[in-house]
Design a protein around this motif. Structure first.
Motif, PDB file in Angstrom:
ATOM      1  N   PRO A  40       0.829  -1.059  -0.166  1.00  0.00           N
ATOM      2  CA  PRO A  40       0.258  -0.125   0.242  1.00  0.00           C
ATOM      3  C   PRO A  40       1.263   0.986  -0.104  1.00  0.00           C
ATOM      4  CG  PRO A  40      -0.275  -0.928   1.915  1.00  0.00           C
ATOM      5  CD  PRO A  40       0.341  -1.508   1.472  1.00  0.00           C
ATOM      6  N   PHE A  41       1.908   1.019   0.142  1.00  0.00           N
ATOM      7  CA  PHE A  41       2.846   2.509   0.545  1.00  0.00           C
ATOM      8  C   PHE A  41       3.225   3.031  -0.505  1.00  0.00           C
ATOM      9  CE2 PHE A  41       5.534  -0.365   2.061  1.00  0.00           C
ATOM     10  CZ  PHE A  41       6.709  -0.832   0.879  1.00  0.00           C
ATOM     11  N   SER A  43       2.652   3.200  -4.583  1.00  0.00           N
ATOM     12  CA  SER A  43       0.552   4.023  -5.396  1.00  0.00           C
ATOM     13  C   SER A  43       0.368   2.510  -6.560  1.00  0.00           C
ATOM     14  CB  SER A  43       0.352   5.103  -5.055  1.00  0.00           C
ATOM     15  OG  SER A  43       1.385   5.782  -6.570  1.00  0.00           O
ATOM     16  N   THR A 169       8.647   7.137   0.524  1.00  0.00           N
ATOM     17  CA  THR A 169       8.758   5.692   1.275  1.00  0.00           C
ATOM     18  C   THR A 169       9.774   6.142   2.462  1.00  0.00           C
ATOM     19  OG1 THR A 169       8.319   4.556  -0.442  1.00  0.00           O
ATOM     20  CG2 THR A 169       8.955   3.445   1.031  1.00  0.00           C
ATOM     21  N   MET A 172       7.601   8.458   4.651  1.00  0.00           N
ATOM     22  CA  MET A 172       6.654   7.437   5.015  1.00  0.00           C
ATOM     23  C   MET A 172       7.572   7.162   6.726  1.00  0.00           C
ATOM     24  SD  MET A 172       4.620   4.197   3.990  1.00  0.00           S
ATOM     25  CE  MET A 172       5.894   3.529   3.409  1.00  0.00           C
ATOM     26  N   ALA A 201      -1.075   7.541  -0.860  1.00  0.00           N
ATOM     27  CA  ALA A 201      -1.172   6.698  -0.095  1.00  0.00           C
ATOM     28  C   ALA A 201      -0.294   6.531   0.921  1.00  0.00           C
ATOM     29  CB  ALA A 201      -0.712   5.237  -1.507  1.00  0.00           C
ATOM     30  N   GLN A 202       0.525   6.935   1.319  1.00  0.00           N
ATOM     31  CA  GLN A 202       1.618   6.773   1.520  1.00  0.00           C
ATOM     32  C   GLN A 202       1.975   7.980   3.192  1.00  0.00           C
ATOM     33  OE1 GLN A 202       5.072   8.821  -1.031  1.00  0.00           O
ATOM     34  NE2 GLN A 202       5.684   6.543  -1.578  1.00  0.00           N
ATOM     35  N   ALA A 205      -0.604   5.055   5.022  1.00  0.00           N
ATOM     36  CA  ALA A 205       0.844   4.507   5.936  1.00  0.00           C
ATOM     37  C   ALA A 205       1.099   5.216   6.789  1.00  0.00           C
ATOM     38  CB  ALA A 205       1.495   4.024   4.507  1.00  0.00           C
ATOM     39  N   ALA A 206       1.621   6.090   6.524  1.00  0.00           N
ATOM     40  CA  ALA A 206       2.359   7.097   7.822  1.00  0.00           C
ATOM     41  C   ALA A 206       1.673   7.345   8.923  1.00  0.00           C
ATOM     42  CB  ALA A 206       2.804   8.321   7.322  1.00  0.00           C
ATOM     43  N   SER A 207       0.226   7.169   8.783  1.00  0.00           N
ATOM     44  CA  SER A 207      -1.018   8.138   9.593  1.00  0.00           C
ATOM     45  C   SER A 207      -1.281   6.787  10.582  1.00  0.00           C
ATOM     46  CB  SER A 207      -2.261   8.008   8.913  1.00  0.00           C
ATOM     47  OG  SER A 207      -1.657   9.370   8.222  1.00  0.00           O
ATOM     48  N   SER A 208      -1.201   5.596   9.940  1.00  0.00           N
ATOM     49  CA  SER A 208      -1.224   4.546  10.825  1.00  0.00           C
ATOM     50  C   SER A 208       0.215   3.854  11.781  1.00  0.00           C
ATOM     51  CB  SER A 208      -1.806   2.822   9.767  1.00  0.00           C
ATOM     52  OG  SER A 208       0.151   2.950   9.854  1.00  0.00           O
ATOM     53  N   TYR A 215      -5.265   9.775  11.334  1.00  0.00           N
ATOM     54  CA  TYR A 215      -5.699  10.008   9.689  1.00  0.00           C
ATOM     55  C   TYR A 215      -5.885  10.795   9.213  1.00  0.00           C
ATOM     56  CZ  TYR A 215      -7.840   8.451   5.537  1.00  0.00           C
ATOM     57  OH  TYR A 215      -9.290   8.515   4.395  1.00  0.00           O
TER      58      TYR A 215
END
Length: 329
Positions: A40-41, A43, A169, A172, A201-202, A205-208, A215
Motif C-alpha cells: 500500500p505504500f 501507489s 517511501t 513515510m 497512499a504514503q 500508511a504513515a498515519s497508521s 488519519y
C-alpha cells in the motif's frame, strides 16, 4: 452493390481495434490496483508505470504499444478530473488557519525553490518542473497533471515518478519516528505527515504509524496540497500567444469543477467512493501508457543531478512545514 455488409464489416473492424486498444490499459490498471493493495505504500500509479515499462521492454516496437498509448493518455486525463471529487474544501478549512498556512507555504516554497535550484544546476526544464510539482503537491498524480502541459518527455516522467516514490517511501518512515523523537504531539505529527510526504497512499500508511486519530488530520492536509494542483498547472502551462491568461488544459479545469461539486456536500458517499476508485484505476492506466514509452536503461540511468534535486526538494518539503508547525500549530 453489397454496401451495407461492407459498412458493417468496417464497423466491426473498428470496434475490434477499439476493444484491443482498451484492453491493455484496462488489464494493466487492474494489476496495478492489486499490487497497490498488496504493497500500500507504493501507489497504484507507480505500479502502472512499472507494468508499462516491463511490457514495453518485453515486446519492444510492437504495434500494440502504439495502440494502447492513445486510450491510456485519455484515461490519465479523465483520472485527473475524477481526482477532484476526493477533495472537500470544507474539510481543508476545518483543519484550521494555521494548517492552511502550512499547506500553502510548503507547496509555494518547495515548488519555487526546487525550480530555482534545478535551473541553476542546468537540468532539463521539464524534468525540474516535474520534480518540483511531484515533491511539493501530490507525487505521481501531480507529475501526471503537469506533464502534458509542459510537453515533458516520457523518460523524464518516469525519472520523476521513480524519485518521488523512493523519497516518499523514506519520508513515510522518517516523519512518524522524527515527530515522536522531537516531542511533537500526535496532531502536530499528523499535520507534518500530510504536509511533507509525497504520495497520498504514503500519507495513509504513515498515519497508521502515528496513531488512530492521525488519519483525518493528515489526509485533510494532504488533500489541501492536492487542491493546489490546478493553480500550479496554470502557472507552468505555456501562455498562448497574444494572451495574458494561461491556456489551462481541459482536464485541469475538469479537476477544479469536480472539486467544487464535491465540496457542495450534495454528492452521495457511494458516488464519491466510486469516483475515487475509478480515478485510481484511470490514473494507473494512464501511467501504464507513459511506461510504454520507456526503456529500462532510461529508467535506471538517473543522473546525480536529478537525485540531488530530489533530495533538496524532500528536504524543503520536510523542513518548511516542521518550522511552521513548531511555531504556530
Amino acid at each position: 452493390m453489397p454496401v451495407i455488409p461492407t459498412l458493417l464489416s468496417r464497423a466491426d473492424a473498428r470496434n475490434a481495434t477499439t476493444l484491443r486498444a482498451l484492453i491493455g490499459p484496462a488489464l494493466a490498471a487492474v494489476l496495478a490496483l492489486l499490487l497497490g493493495a498488496v504493497v500500500p505504500f507504493v501507489s497504484a500509479l507507480m505500479w502502472g508505470l512499472a507494468v508499462g515499462v516491463v511490457v514495453a521492454n518485453l515486446i519492444p516496437g510492437h504495434r500494440l504499444l502504439t495502440e494502447w498509448a492513445a486510450p491510456a493518455k485519455l484515461m490519465l486525463k479523465l483520472g485527473i478530473v475524477l481526482l477532484g471529487f476526493q477533495l472537500s474544501l470544507s474539510a481543508v478549512a476545518a483543519i484550521g488557519l494555521p494548517a492552511v498556512v502550512v499547506i500553502g507555504s510548503t507547496v509555494t516554497v518547495t515548488f519555487t525553490a526546487t525550480r530555482w535550484l534545478g535551473r541553476r544546476m542546468g537540468l532539463a526544464d521539464d524534468l525540474v518542473t516535474l520534480i518540483a510539482a511531484g515533491f511539493s503537491i501530490c507525487g505521481a498524480a501531480a507529475i501526471a497533471g503537469v506533464q502534458e502541459a509542459i510537453g515533458a518527455t516520457n523518460r523524464h516522467v518516469g525519472t520523476a515518478v521513480a524519485l518521488v516514490t523512493l523519497f516518499g517511501t523514506a519520508t513515510m518512515i522518517f516523519v512518524p519516528w522524527a515527530g515522536s523523537s522531537l516531542g511533537l504531539n500526535p496532531d502536530q505529527v499528523a499535520v507534518w505527515a500530510g504536509a511533507s510526504i509525497h504520495e497520498v497512499a504514503q500519507v495513509v500508511a504513515a498515519s497508521s504509524l502515528i496513531g488512530a486519530a492521525a488519519y483525518p488530520i493528515a489526509s485533510a492536509v494532504k488533500l489541501g496540497r492536492v487542491a493546489l494542483l490546478a493553480p500550479v498547472a496554470a502557472i507552468v502551462t505555456p501562455r498562448t500567444r497574444g494572451s495574458r491568461v494561461p491556456a489551462v488544459p481541459w482536464f485541469v479545469t475538469g479537476f477544479v469543477v469536480a472539486c467544487l461539486i464535491g465540496s457542495t456536500g450534495l454528492v452521495p458517499e457511494l458516488a464519491e467512493t466510486i469516483a475515487s476508485r475509478a480515478a485510481n484505476g484511470l490514473l494507473a492506466a494512464g501511467m501504464f501508457g507513459l511506461g510504454l514509452g520507456l526503456s529500462l536503461r532510461e529508467l535506471t540511468s538517473i543522473s546525480r543531478g536529478a537525485l540531488g534535486l530530489a533530495s533538496f526538494a524532500t528536504g524543503m518539503a520536510l523542513s518548511v512545514p516542521l518550522v511552521l508547525i513548531v511555531l504556530f500549530v
